[in-house]
Design a protein around this motif. Structure first.
Motif, PDB file in Angstrom:
ATOM      1  N   VAL A  15       7.028   2.400  -1.521  1.00 29.17           N
ATOM      2  CA  VAL A  15       5.612   1.570  -1.218  1.00 29.17           C
ATOM      3  C   VAL A  15       5.928   1.059   0.758  1.00 29.17           C
TER       4      VAL A  15
ATOM      5  N   PHE B  85       9.861   6.322  -6.491  1.00 26.46           N
ATOM      6  CA  PHE B  85       9.064   6.260  -5.183  1.00 26.46           C
ATOM      7  C   PHE B  85       8.574   5.366  -3.881  1.00 26.46           C
TER       8      PHE B  85
ATOM      9  N   ILE C 110       1.042   5.059 -10.176  1.00 27.84           N
ATOM     10  CA  ILE C 110       1.359   6.332 -10.218  1.00 27.84           C
ATOM     11  C   ILE C 110       0.845   7.224 -10.925  1.00 27.84           C
TER      12      ILE C 110
ATOM     13  N   HIS D 267       0.881  -1.283   0.352  1.00 27.84           N
ATOM     14  CA  HIS D 267       0.511   0.333  -0.133  1.00 27.84           C
ATOM     15  C   HIS D 267       0.485   1.411   0.011  1.00 27.84           C
ATOM     16  N   ARG D 268       0.821   2.643  -0.345  1.00 25.74           N
ATOM     17  CA  ARG D 268       0.820   3.496   0.116  1.00 25.74           C
ATOM     18  C   ARG D 268       2.125   3.588  -1.102  1.00 25.74           C
ATOM     19  N   LEU D 269       1.416   3.372  -2.638  1.00 25.76           N
ATOM     20  CA  LEU D 269       2.393   3.383  -3.815  1.00 25.76           C
ATOM     21  C   LEU D 269       1.964   5.009  -3.961  1.00 25.76           C
ATOM     22  N   GLU D 270       3.087   6.041  -3.276  1.00 25.36           N
ATOM     23  CA  GLU D 270       3.378   7.188  -3.924  1.00 25.36           C
ATOM     24  C   GLU D 270       5.322   7.708  -4.561  1.00 25.36           C
ATOM     25  N   THR D 271       4.388   8.555  -5.449  1.00 24.44           N
ATOM     26  CA  THR D 271       6.517   8.984  -5.725  1.00 24.44           C
ATOM     27  C   THR D 271       6.972  10.129  -4.053  1.00 24.44           C
ATOM     28  N   ALA D 272       8.222   9.594  -4.152  1.00 20.96           N
ATOM     29  CA  ALA D 272       8.903  10.153  -3.155  1.00 20.96           C
ATOM     30  C   ALA D 272      10.240  10.189  -2.782  1.00 20.96           C
TER      31      ALA D 272
END
Length: 183
Positions: free
Chosen positions: A47, A45, A138, A24-29
C-alpha cells in the motif's frame, strides 16, 4: 460519527493549509528483498501513502515505522508489516507542488484481505496531526443481489438488505403493471 476515508481518497489537513495525504494502490505484491520469516503462510500486499503539498510553503514531513498501522479482516487483526522491505518518509521537506510517497509491505491471511484498514499518524513540522483511517480491500467484487441473498444467513444484515431490495423491486414491478387510474 467519524467515517474512514476510502482507499484512494485524499484527506486535507486543515491545520496545515495545502497539505493532503492519501492511501492508495492497495494490491497483492511480493516484497523486493524477499519475504519476512514472520509472514510464512500469509499473503503479501503493498500500500502506498502519498503526502502532497498544494500550499505556498514547504512542510517537514515524517512518516516512519510506528506511524502507519495496518489491520486486516472483520476483527481488525494486525497485519505483519515487513519493515525491512517498506520505504518510509523520514524527515523530508515537501515543497509546494511536490509529493513524497511511503510504500508499506505487509502480510495477512488471504481470506482477511477483503477488508484492510490503514491508519496514518503523520508528523508535520514537529507537530503530530490527527490520526486518519482509510479502508479498502483486495479482491472485492460486487455480486448480484440474488447471489448475496442465497449465501447470507437469515437475519444477517446482508440477508435483510437483499430482502428489502427484492421487496422494493417487486413493488416497483407491481406499480409498472398497474395502469393509471385503475389502482
Amino acid at each position: 460519527m467519524y467515517e474512514p476515508n476510502v482507499v484512494g481518497d485524499w484527506h486535507e489537513y486543515e491545520e496545515h493549509a495545502g497539505l493532503r495525504v492519501r492511501v492508495h494502490r492497495l494490491e497483492t505484491a511480493e516484497p523486493p528483498r524477499g519475504r519476512d520469516d514472520a509472514a510464512v503462510g500469509l499473503t503479501y500486499f503493498s500500500v502506498r501513502v502519498t503526502v502532497e503539498n498544494r500550499g505556498g510553503s514547504h512542510f517537514g514531513v515524517q512518516l516512519e515505522d510506528g506511524q502507519i498501522d495496518v489491520r486486516v479482516g472483520p476483527d481488525g487483526e494486525g497485519a505483519v508489516i515487513d519493515w525491512r522491505n517498506s520505504q518510509f518518509i523520514e524527515g523530508f521537506d515537501v515543497y509546494p507542488l511536490r509529493r513524497a510517497t511511503a510504500v508499506v509491505y505487509a502480510a495477512g491471511p488471504e481470506a482477511a484481505l477483503t477488508q484492510i484498514d490503514v491508519q496514518v499518524h503523520l508528523r508535520v513540522d514537529e507537530e503530530w496531526t490527527d490520526r486518519r483511517l482509510w479502508t479498502g480491500g483486495i479482491g472485492l467484487r460486487e455480486e448480484p443481489v440474488a447471489a448475496v441473498a442465497a449465501t447470507a444467513a437469515p437475519g444477517s444484515l446482508a440477508h435483510q438488505v437483499s430482502a428489502y431490495l427484492k421487496d422494493l423491486r417487486d413493488l416497483t414491478d407491481m406499480e409498472d403493471r398497474t395502469e393509471p387510474g385503475t389502482a
